[in-house]
Design a protein around this motif. Structure first.
Motif, PDB file in Angstrom:
ATOM      1  N   GLU A  41       0.843  -1.197   0.000  1.00  0.00           N
ATOM      2  CA  GLU A  41       0.000   0.000   0.000  1.00  0.00           C
ATOM      3  C   GLU A  41       0.884   1.255   0.000  1.00  0.00           C
ATOM      4  O   GLU A  41       1.938   1.293   0.655  1.00  0.00           O
ATOM      5  N   ARG A  42       0.444   2.256  -0.728  1.00  0.00           N
ATOM      6  CA  ARG A  42       1.118   3.560  -0.763  1.00  0.00           C
ATOM      7  C   ARG A  42       0.112   4.574  -0.219  1.00  0.00           C
ATOM      8  O   ARG A  42      -0.865   4.909  -0.893  1.00  0.00           O
ATOM      9  N   ILE A  43       0.341   5.036   1.018  1.00  0.00           N
ATOM     10  CA  ILE A  43      -0.679   5.756   1.773  1.00  0.00           C
ATOM     11  C   ILE A  43      -0.278   7.204   2.031  1.00  0.00           C
ATOM     12  O   ILE A  43       0.824   7.494   2.501  1.00  0.00           O
TER      13      ILE A  43
ATOM     14  N   GLY B 144       3.646  -2.263   7.052  1.00  0.00           N
ATOM     15  CA  GLY B 144       4.135  -2.555   5.709  1.00  0.00           C
ATOM     16  C   GLY B 144       3.856  -1.516   4.656  1.00  0.00           C
ATOM     17  O   GLY B 144       4.272  -1.670   3.501  1.00  0.00           O
ATOM     18  N   ALA B 145       3.142  -0.439   5.000  1.00  0.00           N
ATOM     19  CA  ALA B 145       2.784   0.573   4.004  1.00  0.00           C
ATOM     20  C   ALA B 145       3.921   1.565   3.791  1.00  0.00           C
ATOM     21  O   ALA B 145       4.694   1.852   4.705  1.00  0.00           O
ATOM     22  N   ARG B 146       3.975   2.116   2.591  1.00  0.00           N
ATOM     23  CA  ARG B 146       4.866   3.233   2.315  1.00  0.00           C
ATOM     24  C   ARG B 146       4.074   4.513   2.504  1.00  0.00           C
ATOM     25  O   ARG B 146       3.017   4.695   1.891  1.00  0.00           O
TER      26      ARG B 146
ATOM     27  N   GLY C  91      -1.134  11.207  -5.059  1.00  0.00           N
ATOM     28  CA  GLY C  91      -0.713  11.213  -6.456  1.00  0.00           C
ATOM     29  C   GLY C  91      -1.251  10.014  -7.197  1.00  0.00           C
ATOM     30  O   GLY C  91      -2.057   9.227  -6.661  1.00  0.00           O
ATOM     31  N   LEU C  92      -0.788   9.836  -8.413  1.00  0.00           N
ATOM     32  CA  LEU C  92      -1.308   8.772  -9.269  1.00  0.00           C
ATOM     33  C   LEU C  92      -1.024   7.384  -8.718  1.00  0.00           C
ATOM     34  O   LEU C  92      -1.761   6.439  -9.002  1.00  0.00           O
ATOM     35  N   THR C  93       0.043   7.245  -7.936  1.00  0.00           N
ATOM     36  CA  THR C  93       0.395   5.916  -7.406  1.00  0.00           C
ATOM     37  C   THR C  93      -0.165   5.657  -6.012  1.00  0.00           C
ATOM     38  O   THR C  93       0.043   4.580  -5.459  1.00  0.00           O
ATOM     39  N   THR C  94      -0.847   6.633  -5.445  1.00  0.00           N
ATOM     40  CA  THR C  94      -1.417   6.472  -4.105  1.00  0.00           C
ATOM     41  C   THR C  94      -2.524   5.425  -4.128  1.00  0.00           C
ATOM     42  O   THR C  94      -3.400   5.450  -4.999  1.00  0.00           O
ATOM     43  N   THR C  95      -2.480   4.515  -3.179  1.00  0.00           N
ATOM     44  CA  THR C  95      -3.533   3.490  -3.093  1.00  0.00           C
ATOM     45  C   THR C  95      -4.532   3.764  -1.979  1.00  0.00           C
ATOM     46  O   THR C  95      -5.616   3.192  -1.970  1.00  0.00           O
ATOM     47  N   MET C  96      -4.165   4.653  -1.048  1.00  0.00           N
ATOM     48  CA  MET C  96      -5.062   4.905   0.084  1.00  0.00           C
ATOM     49  C   MET C  96      -4.799   6.297   0.670  1.00  0.00           C
ATOM     50  O   MET C  96      -3.663   6.744   0.740  1.00  0.00           O
ATOM     51  N   LEU C  97      -5.874   6.970   1.064  1.00  0.00           N
ATOM     52  CA  LEU C  97      -5.789   8.217   1.830  1.00  0.00           C
ATOM     53  C   LEU C  97      -6.410   7.953   3.192  1.00  0.00           C
ATOM     54  O   LEU C  97      -7.562   7.510   3.277  1.00  0.00           O
ATOM     55  N   VAL C  98      -5.646   8.211   4.244  1.00  0.00           N
ATOM     56  CA  VAL C  98      -6.152   8.019   5.608  1.00  0.00           C
ATOM     57  C   VAL C  98      -6.358   9.394   6.240  1.00  0.00           C
ATOM     58  O   VAL C  98      -5.441  10.209   6.282  1.00  0.00           O
ATOM     59  N   VAL C  99      -7.574   9.634   6.708  1.00  0.00           N
ATOM     60  CA  VAL C  99      -7.922  10.914   7.329  1.00  0.00           C
ATOM     61  C   VAL C  99      -7.553  10.847   8.811  1.00  0.00           C
ATOM     62  O   VAL C  99      -8.187  10.131   9.587  1.00  0.00           O
ATOM     63  N   SER C 100      -6.526  11.578   9.189  1.00  0.00           N
ATOM     64  CA  SER C 100      -6.021  11.546  10.557  1.00  0.00           C
ATOM     65  C   SER C 100      -6.983  12.200  11.538  1.00  0.00           C
ATOM     66  O   SER C 100      -7.715  13.132  11.191  1.00  0.00           O
ATOM     67  N   ASN C 101      -6.949  11.740  12.770  1.00  0.00           N
ATOM     68  CA  ASN C 101      -7.715  12.395  13.836  1.00  0.00           C
ATOM     69  C   ASN C 101      -7.208  13.804  14.096  1.00  0.00           C
ATOM     70  O   ASN C 101      -7.906  14.621  14.690  1.00  0.00           O
TER      71      ASN C 101
END
Length: 290
Positions: A209-211, A230-232, A238-248
């Protein structure tokens, strides 16, 4: 209705330089390069010393969503200069100075507009007033500009570029007064906090995963948790991002959908990307159940 304030004269070499300048832009559509209004305000000794405001023809489409936010339409910018034409003035105000913006949106918009209009990048030292406010008033439930101005009693017309720039500057002035931390002090932590993202573990439930993280530092606890799984951890969406995590820790409160990173992720999803958007609680639950 956008204001029609005449632009100020660019300060001359004989004028005392401002301690910092503040910039805010409004855009015509989700493309951040589509600047349709810009406001710049200079501050010295805690007081405003000059202001500049201009409606701009973005040479791009206006989306109904953006028009509802700021009230600027194609009719308002008809006959106005393009970003290419005002670039020398904007560059004269910002280059070589400390430039405040409320979040990184305006920084990204100016960089994108320079690329689209084939103009030289604006070289300035950036200071994010969101992070200043988070440190000065950590107990506030949100550090959005309209929340801060209400709390601090600052007159403010939200989503008017000149008013937003003036308000963000006053937030910095009030933070200096409130904490006793001078401008150099506010700059130092952010230079140090740029931080290097933790190295991804060789294995884990998020391997591959690229987060990107919305609202949290790249070297913070959430980033370390994701990398440990294990995530980067990326610096932006960007185009290679697989996930966006919304931080608290994100400063937008319940309006985080308006954050540039979130809007970029949604734009990629509409274009066919399988990018997932999860809250910090949702990613924590996923990790617990794997």
């Amino acid at each position: 209705m956008p204001s029609e304030t005449a632009p100020s004269v660019v300060p001359t070499a004989d004028d005392p330089p401002p301690d910092f300048v503040v910039v805010d832009v409004e855009t015509a559509c989700p493309r951040v390069s589509s600047i349709c209004q810009i406001g710049i305000v200079g501050f010295r000794g805690g007081a405003e010393v000059f202001s500049y405001e201009m409606l701009v023809d973005p040479h791009d489409a206006f989306s109904p969503f953006n028009i509802r936010i700021h009230g600027i339409s194609a009719d308002h910018v008809a006959g106005k200069p393009s970003f290419a034409h005002i670039h020398p003035t904007v560059d004269a105000h910002l280059s070589g100075r400390i430039t405040v913006a409320h979040s990184n949106f305006d920084k990204g918009a100016l960089a994108a507009a320079c690329r689209v209009h084939d103009r030289t990048p604006i070289r300035t030292t950036w200071l994010d007033s969101v992070r200043v406010a988070q440190r000065a008033w950590p107990d506030l439930p949100s550090h959005r500009l309209n929340v801060l101005t209400k709390y601090l009693g600052i007159r403010h017309k939200h989503h008017d570029a000149l008013s937003d720039a003036r308000a963000a500057g006053l937030v910095v002035v009030r933070a200096i007064e409130h904490t006793g931390i001078d401008l150099a002090g506010w700059l130092a932590p952010f230079a140090a906090r740029g931080g290097t993202a933790p190295k991804a573990a060789k294995d884990g439930p998020l391997k591959g995963e690229r987060i990107a993280i919305l609202g949290g530092p790249r070297d913070g606890p959430l980033a370390r948790q994701l990398a440990g799984a294990g995530a980067r951890v990326l610096s932006s969406v960007g185009l290679t991002t697989t996930m966006l995590v919304v931080s608290n820790e994100q400063p937008y409160g319940r309006f985080y959908h308006a954050a540039p990173a979130y809007r970029r992720a949604e734009e990629l999803r509409r274009a066919g990307s399988s990018l997932a958007i999860l809250t910090e609680a949702e990613i924590a639950h996923r990790l617990e159940t794997r």
